[in-house]
Design an enzyme around this catalytic site. Structure first.
Site, PDB file in Angstrom:
ATOM      1  CG  HIS A 177      -0.158   0.974   6.591  1.00 41.81           C
ATOM      2  ND1 HIS A 177      -1.151   1.855   6.904  1.00 41.81           N
ATOM      3  CD2 HIS A 177       0.812   1.702   5.972  1.00 41.81           C
ATOM      4  CE1 HIS A 177      -0.807   3.074   6.482  1.00 41.81           C
ATOM      5  NE2 HIS A 177       0.385   3.003   5.919  1.00 41.81           N
ATOM      6  CG  HIS A 200       4.503   3.379   2.343  1.00 38.99           C
ATOM      7  ND1 HIS A 200       5.109   4.154   3.283  1.00 38.99           N
ATOM      8  CD2 HIS A 200       3.224   3.187   2.771  1.00 38.99           C
ATOM      9  CE1 HIS A 200       4.224   4.446   4.233  1.00 38.99           C
ATOM     10  NE2 HIS A 200       3.079   3.863   3.950  1.00 38.99           N
ATOM     11  CG  HIS A 205       1.099   9.643   0.194  1.00 34.88           C
ATOM     12  ND1 HIS A 205       1.161   9.946   1.534  1.00 34.88           N
ATOM     13  CD2 HIS A 205       0.651   8.363   0.132  1.00 34.88           C
ATOM     14  CE1 HIS A 205       0.792   8.890   2.253  1.00 34.88           C
ATOM     15  NE2 HIS A 205       0.478   7.911   1.424  1.00 34.88           N
ATOM     16  CG  PHE A 250      -1.468   6.670   9.698  1.00 33.56           C
ATOM     17  CD1 PHE A 250      -0.948   6.726   8.414  1.00 33.56           C
ATOM     18  CD2 PHE A 250      -1.186   7.724  10.571  1.00 33.56           C
ATOM     19  CE1 PHE A 250      -0.172   7.792   8.008  1.00 33.56           C
ATOM     20  CE2 PHE A 250      -0.414   8.791  10.167  1.00 33.56           C
ATOM     21  CZ  PHE A 250       0.090   8.825   8.884  1.00 33.56           C
ATOM     22  CG  HIS A 256       1.232   3.420  -0.860  1.00 31.46           C
ATOM     23  ND1 HIS A 256       2.286   4.231  -0.507  1.00 31.46           N
ATOM     24  CD2 HIS A 256       0.192   3.783  -0.085  1.00 31.46           C
ATOM     25  CE1 HIS A 256       1.899   5.036   0.454  1.00 31.46           C
ATOM     26  NE2 HIS A 256       0.620   4.791   0.733  1.00 31.46           N
TER      27      HIS A 256
HETATM   28 CU1  C2O Z   1       1.462   4.541   5.047  1.00 33.19          CU
HETATM   29 CU2  C2O Z   1      -0.258   6.055   1.965  1.00 33.19          CU
HETATM   30  O1  C2O Z   1       0.411   5.599   3.763  1.00 33.19           O
END
Ligand code: C2O
Length: 360
Positions: free
Chosen positions: A92, A121, A249, A277, A290
């Protein structure tokens, strides 16, 4: 000085060779190279029955045990295995923390703040789930979703941190979390980041509902508003996120991050894990967060009014991202192969979404 008109080609992003393209001063590079096999092209997997992702706060005892076992196994993989939780975190990080460079390109790849946020994602959840299935030797395993979007149900409460993730000592627990993100605190979708709020639960419920109505219903009536601005190969970016990406988010991330995380050790920065991140995907709660983002994408396409479809530009559809599959081989996944969850073999159990109408 004469102004020169520069025209940029609007090209899709070609699949990256993850082991050789990482150039990170951050925390992103993965073991190089793992098996040394070239990446193959993803094809939909044949399946007999849909896997159904369920609300995390409604899991049965059996489902919780299986979920905990999955993360125990994933955490136990060695650092040389790209499927380990640490390397899922790095994957990620790699795609969004100024780490993935293409030969001849000035800027690193960025999958946030633009139209790749949702499909990238979704793919990440898809491969993460397949890895967990493989570790469990059980392809009926599904990731749960954290229904933080529902602020109205009270028993049990969907917009607290789901209990299995909040239990100290569990493989689903993470130390680097905001102390005020544990139950009975309600997720604050309008937080500035971490810390403890003085807002009352009733205030938070109404604020969250209204905010989502604004961001997801009336504020996101076109693909561009919902997905974010185009991002082409070579761009410095992203240039602008969709309404969904920043709020709710992003605020869920910010709410979970621990302001004083550095006291946990030198690998931590303020707001780790979920608030950065680089480390967000080390917290197992990243994944039900997610899958809920993914679920809301599915729901959004059925909200009446506006044009609620995905972008159709060829640069969007033909972009390819590289992941590690359940056997630790590299796989190239096309964005056009991430737009229909039916073809990917999973669905979401239905759960109420009061925000869709409460804002009226
Ligand atoms: Cu790549 Cu919730 O983030």
């Amino acid at each position: 000085m004469a102004l020169v008109a520069v025209t940029y080609a609007h090209l899709p992003i070609p699949a990256a060779d993850l082991p050789t393209q990482c150039n990170s001063i951050e925390r992103c590079c993965m073991p190089t190279p793992y098996k040394g096999k070239p990446a193959y092209n993803f094809e939909y997997k044949k399946f007999k029955k849909f896997n159904v992702r369920r609300p995390a706060h409604l899991l049965t005892k059996k489902e919780i045990t299986r979920l905990e076992k999955a993360y125990t196994l994933m955490r136990a993989l060695p650092d040389s295995d790209p499927r380990s939780l640490l390397n899922q975190m790095k994957l990620h990080c790699l795609y969004c923390d100024n780490a993935l460079y293409y030969p001849g390109q000035q800027y690193p790849l960025e999958v946030h703040n633009g139209w790749f946020f949702l499909p990238w994602h979704r793919m990440f959840m898809y491969w993460h789930e397949r890895i967990l299935q493989k570790l469990l030797k059980d392809d009926t395993f599904t990731l749960p979703f954290w229904a933080w979007d529902n602020s109205m149900d009270v028993k049990p409460v969907p917009n607290e941190m789901p209990a299995p993730y909040a239990r100290k000592g569990s493989s689903l627990y993470d130390e680097a979390r905001n102390n005020c993100s544990f139950p009975p605190f309600l997720v604050d979708l309008d937080t500035a980041g971490g810390g403890c709020t003085t807002k009352t639960p009733d205030f938070i419920r109404i604020q969250n509902d209204r905010l989502q109505y604004t961001q997801l219903v009336v504020g996101a009536t076109t693909p561009s508003l919902f997905f974010g601005l185009p991002y082409y190969f070579g761009d410095y970016g992203g240039k602008g996120s969709g309404t969904f990406e920043d709020q709710p988010h992003g605020t869920v991330h910010a709410w979970l991050g621990r302001q004083d995380a550095p006291i946990l050790g030198p690998q931590y920065h303020p707001y780790d894990d979920m608030g950065n991140f680089g480390r967000a995907a080390f917290d197992p709660i990243f994944y039900p967060h997610h899958t809920n983002v993914d679920r809301i994408w599915c729901l959004w396409t059925h909200i009446p009014g506006g044009k609620r479809t995905h972008p159709t530009h060829p640069a969007f559809l033909n972009t390819q991202f590289t992941f590690y599959d359940e056997n630790a081989n590299l796989v190239k996944h096309n964005v056009s192969q991430a737009l229909d969850t039916d073809l990917l073999g999973y669905k979401f159990e239905s759960y109420p979404t009061p925000w869709m109408t409460n804002g009226v």
